[in-house]
Each structure stands twice: as C-alpha cells, then as structure tokens.
Write an enzyme that holds these catalytic residues in place. Structure first.
Site, short mmCIF file in Angstrom:
data_model
loop_
_atom_site.label_atom_id
_atom_site.label_comp_id
_atom_site.label_asym_id
_atom_site.label_seq_id
_atom_site.Cartn_x
_atom_site.Cartn_y
_atom_site.Cartn_z
CG MET A 156 -2.05 1.14 0.94
SD MET A 156 -2.91 1.29 0.21
CE MET A 156 -4.44 0.81 1.46
N GLY A 157 1.73 1.64 -1.03
CA GLY A 157 2.38 2.92 -1.39
C GLY A 157 1.81 3.35 -2.04
NE ARG A 158 5.94 6.38 -4.25
CZ ARG A 158 7.09 6.10 -4.43
NH1 ARG A 158 8.12 7.56 -4.05
NH2 ARG A 158 8.09 5.04 -4.81
CB ILE A 159 1.19 2.09 -7.80
CG1 ILE A 159 2.30 3.55 -8.21
CG2 ILE A 159 0.55 1.42 -8.65
CD1 ILE A 159 2.96 2.22 -9.27
CB SER A 238 4.94 -5.45 -8.35
OG SER A 238 5.81 -6.12 -7.98
NE ARG A 239 10.96 -3.64 -11.97
CZ ARG A 239 9.90 -2.62 -12.12
NH1 ARG A 239 8.43 -2.53 -12.45
NH2 ARG A 239 10.42 -2.21 -12.24
CD GLU A 268 8.93 -7.43 -17.67
OE1 GLU A 268 9.29 -6.38 -18.04
OE2 GLU A 268 7.66 -7.73 -17.10
CG HIS A 287 6.95 -3.75 -17.78
ND1 HIS A 287 7.67 -4.45 -17.08
CD2 HIS A 287 6.48 -2.51 -17.53
CE1 HIS A 287 8.26 -3.75 -15.79
NE2 HIS A 287 7.28 -2.57 -15.36
#
Ligand code: NAP
Ligand code: GLV
Length: 321
Positions: A156-159, A238-239, A268, A287
């Site tokens: 639960m960060g900026r994004i 995320s990744r 990727e 991506h």
C-alpha cells in the site's frame, strides 16, 4: 566550455530534449523497442557524465567500471531493481527514479487488469474477433462481480493507494498488507491492515504493488496461491520476480484461483509459448503500467531534470536512497 554528455539508452523524440539542448550534449540509442547492445552501451558510457536508463538496463559494477566520468544514472521507472545501488555508491554515482508522476496511471492500469481478468474481457473480445459468437446464453462468458467485493492490496504505497482510491468507487471492502501500518491511509481510504496470510485467505482480489527485493522475491508462491480463495483474482503490476510463475500456472490450471491479470513477468519480454500466455484465465500485458503519453512525458522530463541538476552540482530531485 564543453557541455556535460548524456547517453540515453532508448530513442526519444527530439522535442522532449529541446529544453535541455543549451545545457547538455545528448546522444542516444536510435531504436525505440530494441535494447542497446552491451558493447555499444559500454563504449558510450566511457565518455558520458550522465546515463538515462530504462528498467531493462542492468546498471551494475561491469557497466560502472567502464564509466569513469559518470555522475548520475536517471532510471525512467519508479522501480530500481535493475540498479546495483551499492556499486553506484562505490563509484560515486547518484541513482534517480521517477516516483509519483506515474502513480495514478499505473493504478489505472492495475484496476483495468483487475476488471479485465474478473470479467473475462480479453477472452470475450478474442471470441468476437475469431467470429465464434453464435448466440446469447445465460452464463456465456460470466465472470465475477467487482463491486462490493474484498480487495487485498499487498504494497500500500503510492500506487497501492491509487488502486484503493479507485476501489472506493466500487464499494469494495479494502484491506492491505505492508511491513508497516499506514494509519493515515487507513482513515482516508477506509482500509484495514491485515497480516499477509489473512489477506490471502479472505480477499476476492489480491493486487500486488511491492518493489522487487530479496524479501519479496517469489513472495507469491505455491503456499500463497493455496491460501487464496478458489474464486480469487490475482493481479501483479509490481515485478515478475515477486511471483513463482510455475506455481501461478499450476494454480490457474488447477482452479486454485480463478484468474490472473499480469503486467510483469520473470523474464521480459515473455515468450508467446510461455504457459501463462496460453491460459484463457490469464490476461497478460507487455509491462505497460505507466504507459500513457502524458505520464511517459513527465517521466522523461523528470529524468532529464534529475540529470541537469546533478551535472550542474545540485542535489538530485528524486534520488534513490
Ligand atoms: P512505494 O510507494 O515505495 O510502495 C511500495 C509499498 O510496498 C510500500 O507501501 C511498502 O511498505 C511495501 N513493501 C515493501 N516491501 C514489502 C514487503 N517485503 N512486504 C510487504 N510490503 C512491502 O512504491 P510505488 O511507487 O507504489 O511502486 C511500487 C512498485 O511498483 C515499484 O517498485 C515497481 O516495481 C512497480 N511498478 C510497476 C509498474 C508497471 O509498469 N507495472 C509501474 C510503476 C511501478 P513497507 O515499506 O511498509 O513494507
Ligand atoms: C515500471 O515498472 C516502473 O517501475 O516504473
């Protein structure tokens, strides 16, 4: 006096660089989608004062050792798991990223993936394209509701907060997991802090937006998928490396979870014959989380502003600590 030299590892239209031309001498790899070959990159960094990199460029000891004049690496991404920060420190190179400017755009994409996977949108659109649509039927392409359901955000960060904001419009019950609680976000977004296990066990939608670190590597593994509801939709923006893809393929094939929306992959670009790409219940994107013209423009500007600041002896605007 000669201007500081910048090397950009992807083609960027000259109009974005014009504001900096009096200050900086810019060279770039002239192909937009093809990565710069290592030999070319190594030759270019030998002269460069600044490097404008993208998330698939490995910024490591090998590269830094070949860049004696380098002062700054400006990564066109908020994630910086492609950068060896310790090596940067050793070589006195400042690393910067592009936080904030991409948060809302990436949250838009995350929520789009959630909806696409829940409502089987790409699968249904392909059906029409392939001329397979014959009639209407009661459960034809029936997916899952989104409104009123429980959303679990891991990171639960900026994004993550951007995803939660969107979920409030769908009357979702929002729960999240971080290493630390964010009481302000809990109040603003009516979100509940839960343990990772509780989140996995009780969420209808699990969205991950953590950075890739040693701690989050393969965080979503067989044990995690087994804890999720069989009706759960899993979304990764995320990744790729935070997921054990073999375990995800198994979970999707065995019905341990219902569907997945994926913007990122362990390797990727992902090969077209990768099992995930072939699954009907996986929506796979290349991506494109931050890929809006407006946001990519801001990311380029922030990278160039970071470079201009550092090469003129000022503090970077968004250094990665
Ligand atoms: P951010 O603001 O730093 O948020 C990351 C969140 O993850 C924080 O709330 C952090 O909280 C949490 N976190 C970190 N390690 C954790 C762990 N081990 N367990 C649980 N939670 C953990 O970063 P952001 O700007 O939202 O970006 C997040 C990531 O999204 C980036 O690093 C990048 O990899 C990815 N991203 C992808 C795209 C795309 O195109 N798909 C676009 C942009 C970003 P605590 O520190 O309290 O744990
Ligand atoms: C994209 O993946 C980013 O980290 O900005």
């Amino acid at each position: 006096m000669s201007k500081p030299k910048v090397y950009i590892t992807r083609k960027i239209d000259a109009k974005y660089l014009e504001p900096y031309q009096d200050q900086l001498e810019v060279r770039m790899w002239e192909k937009e989608e093809e990565p710069v070959p290592k030999e070319t990159l190594y030759q270019e960094v030998a002269e460069a004062d600044a490097l404008f990199s993208v998330l698939s460029d490995a910024i490591d000891e090998d590269l830094l050792a070949k860049a004696p004049h380098l002062k700054v690496v400006a990564n066109m991404a908020v994630g910086y798991d492609n950068i060896d920060l310790e090596a940067c420190k050793q070589h006195d190179v400042v690393a910067t990223n592009t936080p904030d400017v991409l948060s809302e755009t990436t949250a838009d994409l995350g929520f789009s993936l959630l909806m696409a996977a829940a409502r089987r949108i790409t699968e249904a659109a392909d059906w029409v394209k392939q001329d397979k649509w014959q009639s209407w039927a009661p459960f034809f392409f029936a997916g899952s509701d989104i409104y009123g359901k429980t959303l679990g955000i891991v990171g639960m960060g900026r994004i993550g907060e951007g995803i939660a904001k969107r979920a409030t419009g769908f009357d979702m019950n929002i729960q999240y997991h971080n290493r630390s609680r964010k009481k302000d976000a809990e109040e603003r977004l009516q979100a509940t802090y839960v343990s990772l296990d509780e989140l996995l066990e009780t969420s209808d939608f699990v969205v991950t937006v953590v950075p890739h670190t040693e701690e989050t590597d393969k965080m979503f593994n067989q044990a995690a998928f087994e804890k999720m509801k069989s009706s759960a939709v899993f979304v990764n923006i995320s990744r790729g490396k935070v997921v054990d893809e073999e375990a995800l393929v198994h979970a999707l094939q065995a019905g341990e979870i219902q569907a997945a929306g994926l913007d990122v992959f362990e390797e990727e670009p992902i090969e077209a014959d990768h099992p995930l790409v072939g699954l009907k219940n996986a929506v796979c994107l290349p991506h494109i989380g931050s890929a809006s013209v407006e946001t990519r423009t801001k990311m380029i500007q922030l990278c160039m502003d970071n470079i201009a600041a550092v090469v003129s002896g000022k503090e970077a605007i968004t250094p990665v600590s």
